[in-house]
Scaffold this active site. Structure first.
Site, PDB file in Angstrom:
ATOM      1  N   GLU A   1     -17.544   8.558 -11.343  1.00 52.69           N
ATOM      2  CA  GLU A   1     -16.397   8.793 -10.450  1.00 52.69           C
ATOM      3  C   GLU A   1     -16.364  10.258 -10.014  1.00 52.69           C
ATOM      4  OE1 GLU A   1     -12.609   6.833 -11.213  1.00 52.69           O
ATOM      5  OE2 GLU A   1     -11.541   8.680 -10.708  1.00 52.69           O
TER       6      GLU A   1
ATOM      7  N   CYS B   1     -10.912  10.824 -14.826  1.00 51.71           N
ATOM      8  CA  CYS B   1     -11.905   9.913 -15.414  1.00 51.71           C
ATOM      9  C   CYS B   1     -13.302  10.199 -14.866  1.00 51.71           C
ATOM     10  CB  CYS B   1     -11.534   8.460 -15.112  1.00 51.71           C
ATOM     11  SG  CYS B   1     -10.213   7.852 -16.169  1.00 51.71           S
TER      12      CYS B   1
ATOM     13  N   ARG C   1     -11.519   2.393  -5.786  1.00 50.85           N
ATOM     14  CA  ARG C   1     -11.989   3.792  -5.768  1.00 50.85           C
ATOM     15  C   ARG C   1     -13.008   4.045  -4.657  1.00 50.85           C
ATOM     16  NH1 ARG C   1      -8.472   3.614  -9.136  1.00 50.85           N
ATOM     17  NH2 ARG C   1      -8.392   4.723 -11.126  1.00 50.85           N
TER      18      ARG C   1
HETATM   19  P1  FAD Z   1     -11.450  16.627  -4.397  1.00 49.34           P
HETATM   20  O1  FAD Z   1     -11.601  16.545  -5.860  1.00 49.34           O
HETATM   21  O2  FAD Z   1     -11.202  17.952  -3.794  1.00 49.34           O
HETATM   22  O3  FAD Z   1     -12.735  15.982  -3.706  1.00 49.34           O
HETATM   23  C1  FAD Z   1     -13.234  14.738  -4.144  1.00 49.34           C
HETATM   24  C2  FAD Z   1     -14.069  14.134  -3.011  1.00 49.34           C
HETATM   25  O4  FAD Z   1     -13.217  13.867  -1.903  1.00 49.34           O
HETATM   26  C3  FAD Z   1     -15.152  15.098  -2.493  1.00 49.34           C
HETATM   27  O5  FAD Z   1     -16.288  14.352  -2.111  1.00 49.34           O
HETATM   28  C4  FAD Z   1     -14.505  15.697  -1.270  1.00 49.34           C
HETATM   29  O6  FAD Z   1     -15.450  16.186  -0.337  1.00 49.34           O
HETATM   30  C5  FAD Z   1     -13.721  14.513  -0.731  1.00 49.34           C
HETATM   31  N1  FAD Z   1     -12.569  14.931   0.077  1.00 49.34           N
HETATM   32  C6  FAD Z   1     -11.572  15.769  -0.275  1.00 49.34           C
HETATM   33  N2  FAD Z   1     -10.707  15.912   0.752  1.00 49.34           N
HETATM   34  C7  FAD Z   1     -11.178  15.133   1.769  1.00 49.34           C
HETATM   35  C8  FAD Z   1     -10.736  14.867   3.096  1.00 49.34           C
HETATM   36  N3  FAD Z   1      -9.631  15.406   3.610  1.00 49.34           N
HETATM   37  N4  FAD Z   1     -11.487  14.026   3.853  1.00 49.34           N
HETATM   38  C9  FAD Z   1     -12.618  13.447   3.351  1.00 49.34           C
HETATM   39  N5  FAD Z   1     -13.091  13.673   2.121  1.00 49.34           N
HETATM   40  C10 FAD Z   1     -12.369  14.507   1.339  1.00 49.34           C
HETATM   41  N6  FAD Z   1      -7.936   9.307  -9.741  1.00 49.34           N
HETATM   42  C11 FAD Z   1      -7.509   8.037  -9.586  1.00 49.34           C
HETATM   43  O7  FAD Z   1      -7.991   7.335  -8.695  1.00 49.34           O
HETATM   44  N7  FAD Z   1      -6.540   7.532 -10.406  1.00 49.34           N
HETATM   45  C12 FAD Z   1      -5.945   8.252 -11.381  1.00 49.34           C
HETATM   46  O8  FAD Z   1      -5.080   7.754 -12.071  1.00 49.34           O
HETATM   47  C13 FAD Z   1      -6.354   9.609 -11.537  1.00 49.34           C
HETATM   48  N8  FAD Z   1      -5.783  10.384 -12.487  1.00 49.34           N
HETATM   49  C14 FAD Z   1      -6.169  11.678 -12.617  1.00 49.34           C
HETATM   50  C15 FAD Z   1      -5.534  12.480 -13.552  1.00 49.34           C
HETATM   51  C16 FAD Z   1      -5.901  13.807 -13.697  1.00 49.34           C
HETATM   52  C17 FAD Z   1      -5.203  14.672 -14.707  1.00 49.34           C
HETATM   53  C18 FAD Z   1      -6.931  14.358 -12.869  1.00 49.34           C
HETATM   54  C19 FAD Z   1      -7.317  15.805 -12.966  1.00 49.34           C
HETATM   55  C20 FAD Z   1      -7.569  13.561 -11.932  1.00 49.34           C
HETATM   56  C21 FAD Z   1      -7.203  12.209 -11.796  1.00 49.34           C
HETATM   57  N9  FAD Z   1      -7.832  11.379 -10.867  1.00 49.34           N
HETATM   58  C22 FAD Z   1      -7.379  10.092 -10.705  1.00 49.34           C
HETATM   59  C23 FAD Z   1      -8.994  11.849 -10.097  1.00 49.34           C
HETATM   60  C24 FAD Z   1      -8.644  12.524  -8.748  1.00 49.34           C
HETATM   61  O9  FAD Z   1      -7.306  12.939  -8.701  1.00 49.34           O
HETATM   62  C25 FAD Z   1      -8.936  11.586  -7.598  1.00 49.34           C
HETATM   63  O10 FAD Z   1     -10.323  11.318  -7.579  1.00 49.34           O
HETATM   64  C26 FAD Z   1      -8.552  12.143  -6.221  1.00 49.34           C
HETATM   65  O11 FAD Z   1      -8.763  11.157  -5.241  1.00 49.34           O
HETATM   66  C27 FAD Z   1      -9.331  13.391  -5.817  1.00 49.34           C
HETATM   67  O12 FAD Z   1      -8.716  13.929  -4.666  1.00 49.34           O
HETATM   68  P2  FAD Z   1      -8.802  15.478  -4.304  1.00 49.34           P
HETATM   69  O13 FAD Z   1      -7.986  15.723  -3.087  1.00 49.34           O
HETATM   70  O14 FAD Z   1      -8.511  16.311  -5.477  1.00 49.34           O
HETATM   71  O15 FAD Z   1     -10.341  15.586  -3.902  1.00 49.34           O
HETATM   72  N1  EPU Z   2      -9.141   2.561 -24.357  1.00 45.86           N
HETATM   73  C1  EPU Z   2      -9.757   2.758 -25.569  1.00 45.86           C
HETATM   74  N2  EPU Z   2     -10.322   3.991 -25.810  1.00 45.86           N
HETATM   75  C2  EPU Z   2     -10.280   5.004 -24.909  1.00 45.86           C
HETATM   76  C3  EPU Z   2      -9.650   4.797 -23.658  1.00 45.86           C
HETATM   77  C4  EPU Z   2      -9.082   3.555 -23.401  1.00 45.86           C
HETATM   78  O1  EPU Z   2      -9.829   1.870 -26.405  1.00 45.86           O
HETATM   79  O2  EPU Z   2     -10.804   6.085 -25.218  1.00 45.86           O
HETATM   80  C5  EPU Z   2      -8.496   1.269 -24.114  1.00 45.86           C
HETATM   81  C6  EPU Z   2      -6.956   1.400 -24.118  1.00 45.86           C
HETATM   82  O3  EPU Z   2      -6.443   1.333 -25.412  1.00 45.86           O
HETATM   83  C7  EPU Z   2      -6.540   0.236 -23.241  1.00 45.86           C
HETATM   84  C8  EPU Z   2      -7.710   0.088 -22.241  1.00 45.86           C
HETATM   85  O4  EPU Z   2      -8.837   0.773 -22.823  1.00 45.86           O
HETATM   86  O5  EPU Z   2      -6.459  -0.933 -23.998  1.00 45.86           O
HETATM   87  C9  EPU Z   2      -7.383   0.652 -20.863  1.00 45.86           C
HETATM   88  O6  EPU Z   2      -7.080   2.051 -20.975  1.00 45.86           O
HETATM   89  P1  EPU Z   2      -6.137   2.803 -19.916  1.00 45.86           P
HETATM   90  O7  EPU Z   2      -4.824   2.109 -19.844  1.00 45.86           O
HETATM   91  O8  EPU Z   2      -6.141   4.240 -20.243  1.00 45.86           O
HETATM   92  O9  EPU Z   2      -6.838   2.545 -18.514  1.00 45.86           O
HETATM   93  P2  EPU Z   2      -8.289   2.884 -18.011  1.00 45.86           P
HETATM   94  O10 EPU Z   2      -8.831   1.642 -17.418  1.00 45.86           O
HETATM   95  O11 EPU Z   2      -9.117   3.554 -19.046  1.00 45.86           O
HETATM   96  C10 EPU Z   2      -7.567   3.464 -15.588  1.00 45.86           C
HETATM   97  C11 EPU Z   2      -8.009   4.450 -14.542  1.00 45.86           C
HETATM   98  C12 EPU Z   2      -7.197   5.735 -14.601  1.00 45.86           C
HETATM   99  C13 EPU Z   2      -5.728   5.418 -14.470  1.00 45.86           C
HETATM  100  C14 EPU Z   2      -5.340   4.455 -15.606  1.00 45.86           C
HETATM  101  C15 EPU Z   2      -3.871   4.049 -15.532  1.00 45.86           C
HETATM  102  C16 EPU Z   2     -10.350   4.217 -13.940  1.00 45.86           C
HETATM  103  C17 EPU Z   2     -11.735   4.719 -14.125  1.00 45.86           C
HETATM  104  N3  EPU Z   2      -9.412   4.794 -14.692  1.00 45.86           N
HETATM  105  O12 EPU Z   2      -7.978   3.964 -16.845  1.00 45.86           O
HETATM  106  O13 EPU Z   2      -7.606   6.527 -13.469  1.00 45.86           O
HETATM  107  O14 EPU Z   2      -4.947   6.599 -14.537  1.00 45.86           O
HETATM  108  O15 EPU Z   2      -6.152   3.273 -15.515  1.00 45.86           O
HETATM  109  O16 EPU Z   2      -3.674   3.171 -14.474  1.00 45.86           O
HETATM  110  O17 EPU Z   2     -10.119   3.332 -13.118  1.00 45.86           O
HETATM  111  C18 EPU Z   2      -9.151   8.208 -12.729  1.00 45.86           C
HETATM  112  O18 EPU Z   2      -9.622   7.344 -11.968  1.00 45.86           O
HETATM  113  O19 EPU Z   2      -9.559   9.396 -12.738  1.00 45.86           O
HETATM  114  C19 EPU Z   2      -8.096   7.821 -13.649  1.00 45.86           C
HETATM  115  C20 EPU Z   2      -7.585   8.661 -14.546  1.00 45.86           C
END
Ligand code: FAD
Ligand code: EPU
Length: 294
Positions: free
Chosen positions: A284, A218, A171
């Site tokens: 995050e 997250c 990240r």
């Molecule tokens: P923004 O939210 O618009 O901005 C975030 C940061 O990035 C800010 O500091 C911004 O200034 C900077 N930024 C944006 N664009 C640029 C650019 N072009 N150049 C430089 N900096 C820039 N994240 C994960 O890592 N894994 C996941 O599985 C995941 N699942 C998600 C699920 C949901 C439903 C949601 C809503 C979010 C999830 N996220 C996840 C979080 C999010 O999608 C990531 O953090 C993503 O990288 C944010 O990108 P963005 O373009 O939306 O940036």
């Molecule tokens: N768990 C719990 N309680 C909860 C949530 C999770 O007990 O409320 C347990 C689950 O049962 C599982 C373990 O924790 O045993 C891991 O959970 P999960 O598979 O949901 O993965 P995570 O580590 O919580 C990460 C990323 C997500 C990404 C998923 C799937 C981070 C901070 N989060 O979640 O990324 O989508 O894995 O790969 O790294 C994000 O970064 O915004 C994000 C959504």
């Protein structure tokens, strides 16, 4: 304010940022829709922030005083044609993919083209620039798995770097805040489209337990590989509510907007989590402005 054109032709409009965030929270700011490097240079003449897909942002109800830059037009277009000089039977290096390109559509397109490497990021609702800036990912892959070259723009100028030039990790791209990722070239492996699809479906399964409501994903990074969600859950905080923001019952690391939540509601839940979870966790979410920095 109606839209104006800047000196170099960028569209500039005062808009509520809530409409650009997946949380649906955020007051007004002057949004600059920039379509070229010239327009970007003009936008960066005053204090600015860069907005991507708004999927990791908690923006104050007062908005922000800085210009908010959105990459548009050609900076949100993609050229996935393999570069013949750098591609072979195994690897493809693409043309430029704009920082403003929505990631989900790109991932679907790469799958259809049989290009593998980024399918682990399926379901991340980001733009390419934002996803690269924080090296978004899942357990099944991250953005830096598929990058060849990055173009980064600052008020001092434009430079091209490779992943090896950056100190990237979980990240984290190692790129300083407000250094704008304008475009990238991808490095991907040729594969059968159905194999890429199978990997995407597998990675998508991990999302089944994530909430479907308005959220910035997250809240905290996983400390030392331990699920922050599990730690917040174990602290008994699932379902905690402040105003109209809720710690999701489905997954405790997600804060959701029940409708009409304020940024202050979300901040209060973040403070509650920090207070109750015994393990230090790094945020995050990006808070605009950063607390104490209003
Ligand atoms: P923004 O939210 O618009 O901005 C975030 C940061 O990035 C800010 O500091 C911004 O200034 C900077 N930024 C944006 N664009 C640029 C650019 N072009 N150049 C430089 N900096 C820039 N994240 C994960 O890592 N894994 C996941 O599985 C995941 N699942 C998600 C699920 C949901 C439903 C949601 C809503 C979010 C999830 N996220 C996840 C979080 C999010 O999608 C990531 O953090 C993503 O990288 C944010 O990108 P963005 O373009 O939306 O940036
Ligand atoms: N768990 C719990 N309680 C909860 C949530 C999770 O007990 O409320 C347990 C689950 O049962 C599982 C373990 O924790 O045993 C891991 O959970 P999960 O598979 O949901 O993965 P995570 O580590 O919580 C990460 C990323 C997500 C990404 C998923 C799937 C981070 C901070 N989060 O979640 O990324 O989508 O894995 O790969 O790294 C994000 O970064 O915004 C994000 C959504």
């Amino acid at each position: 304010m109606t839209a104006l054109l800047s000196r170099t032709g960028a569209r500039v409009e005062r808009l509520p940022l809530s409409r650009f965030t997946t949380l649906g929270v955020g007051g007004e700011a002057e949004v600059w829709f920039v379509e070229s490097h010239e327009q970007l240079a003009e936008a960066m003449e005053q204090p600015y922030r860069i907005l991507g897909g708004g999927s990791n942002l908690v923006i104050a109800d007062e908005g922000v005083p800085e210009r908010v830059i959105r990459l548009s037009g050609p900076l949100a277009e993609r050229d996935l044609t393999p570069d013949p000089a750098l591609s072979d039977d195994t690897w493809v290096v693409t043309g430029w993919v704009g920082g403003g390109v929505p990631l989900p559509g790109l991932i679907r397109q790469l799958q259809k083209l049989g290009l593998s490497g980024l399918e682990g990021t399926v379901g991340i609702p980001a733009q390419v620039g934002g996803a690269v800036w924080m090296n978004a990912g899942t357990r099944y892959g991250e953005m830096f798995d598929g990058l060849h070259t990055l173009e980064i723009v600052t008020p001092e100028g434009t430079r091209q770097v490779t992943p090896d030039d950056l100190n990237w990790g979980y990240r984290d791209s190692g790129i300083p805040r407000n250094h704008i990722v304008t475009r990238v070239r991808l490095r991907l492996r040729r594969a059968a489209p159905e194999d890429v699809l199978a990997k995407m479906d597998f990675a998508d399964q991990a999302r089944k337990g994530q909430p479907k409501m308005k959220t910035p994903g997250c809240a905290f990074k996983n400390p030392g590989g331990v699920s922050a969600g599990k730690l917040i859950d174990e602290a008994g905080l699932k379902g905690s509510r402040v105003g109209n923001a809720l710690i999701a019952p489905e997954h405790a690391n997600f804060i959701v907007n029940l409708g009409g939540a304020s940024a202050a509601d979300v901040h209060a839940l973040l403070a509650l989590i920090r207070d109750r979870v015994p393990v230090p966790m790094e945020l995050e979410y990006e808070l605009w402005p950063a607390p104490g920095n209003a």
